[in-house]
Design a protein around this motif. Structure first.
Motif, PDB file in Angstrom:
ATOM      1  N   LYS A   1      32.564 -93.906 -47.945  1.00 55.77           N
ATOM      2  CA  LYS A   1      32.135 -92.569 -47.540  1.00 55.77           C
ATOM      3  C   LYS A   1      30.822 -92.191 -48.239  1.00 55.77           C
ATOM      4  O   LYS A   1      29.936 -91.584 -47.628  1.00 55.77           O
ATOM      5  CB  LYS A   1      33.209 -91.528 -47.863  1.00 55.77           C
ATOM      6  N   THR A   2      30.681 -92.568 -49.499  1.00 58.55           N
ATOM      7  CA  THR A   2      29.434 -92.318 -50.219  1.00 58.55           C
ATOM      8  C   THR A   2      28.279 -93.059 -49.557  1.00 58.55           C
ATOM      9  O   THR A   2      27.195 -92.496 -49.364  1.00 58.55           O
ATOM     10  CB  THR A   2      29.569 -92.742 -51.700  1.00 58.55           C
TER      11      THR A   2
ATOM     12  N   TYR B   1      28.056 -94.032 -46.424  1.00 62.97           N
ATOM     13  CA  TYR B   1      27.776 -93.423 -45.126  1.00 62.97           C
ATOM     14  C   TYR B   1      26.932 -92.157 -45.283  1.00 62.97           C
ATOM     15  O   TYR B   1      25.909 -91.987 -44.609  1.00 62.97           O
ATOM     16  CB  TYR B   1      29.090 -93.105 -44.401  1.00 62.97           C
ATOM     17  N   HIS B   2      27.344 -91.275 -46.167  1.00 62.19           N
ATOM     18  CA  HIS B   2      26.622 -90.014 -46.325  1.00 62.19           C
ATOM     19  C   HIS B   2      25.247 -90.216 -46.954  1.00 62.19           C
ATOM     20  O   HIS B   2      24.303 -89.482 -46.638  1.00 62.19           O
ATOM     21  CB  HIS B   2      27.462 -89.007 -47.107  1.00 62.19           C
TER      22      HIS B   2
ATOM     23  N   TYR C   1      31.141 -86.802 -52.532  1.00 63.21           N
ATOM     24  CA  TYR C   1      31.715 -88.147 -52.616  1.00 63.21           C
ATOM     25  C   TYR C   1      31.201 -88.916 -53.826  1.00 63.21           C
ATOM     26  O   TYR C   1      31.922 -89.729 -54.402  1.00 63.21           O
ATOM     27  CB  TYR C   1      31.474 -88.919 -51.318  1.00 63.21           C
TER      28      TYR C   1
ATOM     29  N   ARG D   1      23.071 -91.535 -44.056  1.00 63.40           N
ATOM     30  CA  ARG D   1      22.848 -90.527 -43.025  1.00 63.40           C
ATOM     31  C   ARG D   1      22.061 -89.319 -43.539  1.00 63.40           C
ATOM     32  O   ARG D   1      21.642 -88.480 -42.754  1.00 63.40           O
ATOM     33  CB  ARG D   1      24.183 -90.042 -42.449  1.00 63.40           C
TER      34      ARG D   1
ATOM     35  N   LYS E   1      29.158 -93.588 -37.480  1.00 60.97           N
ATOM     36  CA  LYS E   1      30.597 -93.333 -37.624  1.00 60.97           C
ATOM     37  C   LYS E   1      31.419 -94.532 -37.171  1.00 60.97           C
ATOM     38  O   LYS E   1      32.476 -94.810 -37.723  1.00 60.97           O
ATOM     39  CB  LYS E   1      30.993 -92.092 -36.831  1.00 60.97           C
TER      40      LYS E   1
ATOM     41  N   ARG F   1      27.653 -83.496 -48.656  1.00 62.08           N
ATOM     42  CA  ARG F   1      28.799 -84.420 -48.624  1.00 62.08           C
ATOM     43  C   ARG F   1      28.571 -85.606 -49.553  1.00 62.08           C
ATOM     44  O   ARG F   1      29.505 -86.075 -50.210  1.00 62.08           O
ATOM     45  CB  ARG F   1      29.046 -84.897 -47.199  1.00 62.08           C
ATOM     46  N   LEU F   2      27.339 -86.099 -49.605  1.00 62.64           N
ATOM     47  CA  LEU F   2      27.006 -87.196 -50.518  1.00 62.64           C
ATOM     48  C   LEU F   2      27.296 -86.785 -51.958  1.00 62.64           C
ATOM     49  O   LEU F   2      27.906 -87.538 -52.713  1.00 62.64           O
ATOM     50  CB  LEU F   2      25.535 -87.581 -50.364  1.00 62.64           C
TER      51      LEU F   2
ATOM     52  N   HIS G   1      23.213 -86.893 -45.562  1.00 61.06           N
ATOM     53  CA  HIS G   1      24.050 -85.695 -45.719  1.00 61.06           C
ATOM     54  C   HIS G   1      24.141 -85.361 -47.214  1.00 61.06           C
ATOM     55  O   HIS G   1      24.982 -85.895 -47.920  1.00 61.06           O
ATOM     56  CB  HIS G   1      25.451 -85.933 -45.165  1.00 61.06           C
TER      57      HIS G   1
END
Length: 176
Positions: A46-47, A49-50, A62, A53, A5, A58-59, A55
């Motif tokens: 954001k894509t 990051y997810h 995004y 990670r 984050k 959420r992926l 996720h």
């Protein structure tokens, strides 16, 4: 690679400062060009990051947003390709191969295509400027600090830092 984050917040703050220097923020509905550009970069980060990670839900959300914007505005930039400090000059067709690797502080204009030529895609260093309509392709390396002129076609390595490449095929004119 954005996998925490802290990295996400730092990268988004840096890129927000590129589009909104001195504070402020984006307006809703993409009223201004810089609102659209920052929104695209926000969804891209954001894509990333997810994805990194793991996720999945959420992926998925995004990725849908990013793909919608990519199709709407013609900007197709691969996930986890560009490091922090990505600056897109104008809305328009930009294509960057999903396996390319690009360092920090890329300034890119409309009509740019960075892709593979049957092999591996290019690797670009930090602090690169790419002018409108430039094409960069093949298994090549561009050193940090290089400037690529408008409509240049780069298909050979440039391992010298801080040089200027122009023409078809591109030549280093900073030593002339």
């Amino acid at each position: 690679m954005i996998d925490t984050k802290e990295k996400l917040k730092h990268g988004l703050a840096l890129e927000k400062n590129i589009y909104f220097p001195g504070g402020g923020g984006r307006l809703p509905f993409g009223i201004r060009e810089k609102d659209v550009l920052y929104s695209y970069i926000y969804n891209l980060r954001k894509t990333e990051y997810h994805l990194n990670r793991g996720h999945k839900i959420r992926l998925f959300l995004y990725k849908i947003r990013l793909q919608r914007m990519a199709n709407l505005y013609g900007m197709h930039i691969g996930v986890n390709v560009c490091d922090e400090g990505l600056s897109i000059a104008h809305v328009g067709p930009i294509i960057i191969h999903g396996k390319s690797r690009i360092g920090k502080n890329l300034r890119i204009h409309v009509g740019v295509n960075i892709g593979a030529n049957g092999g591996e895609p290019p690797i670009l260093g930090d602090n690169i400027y790419i002018g409108p309509g430039a094409k960069i392709f093949g298994d090549i390396i561009i050193a940090s600090g290089c400037r690529i002129g408008a409509n240049a076609v780069v298909c050979k390595n440039c391992e010298e830092e801080n040089c200027t490449l122009v023409g078809v095929p591109a030549k280093n004119v900073s030593v002339l």
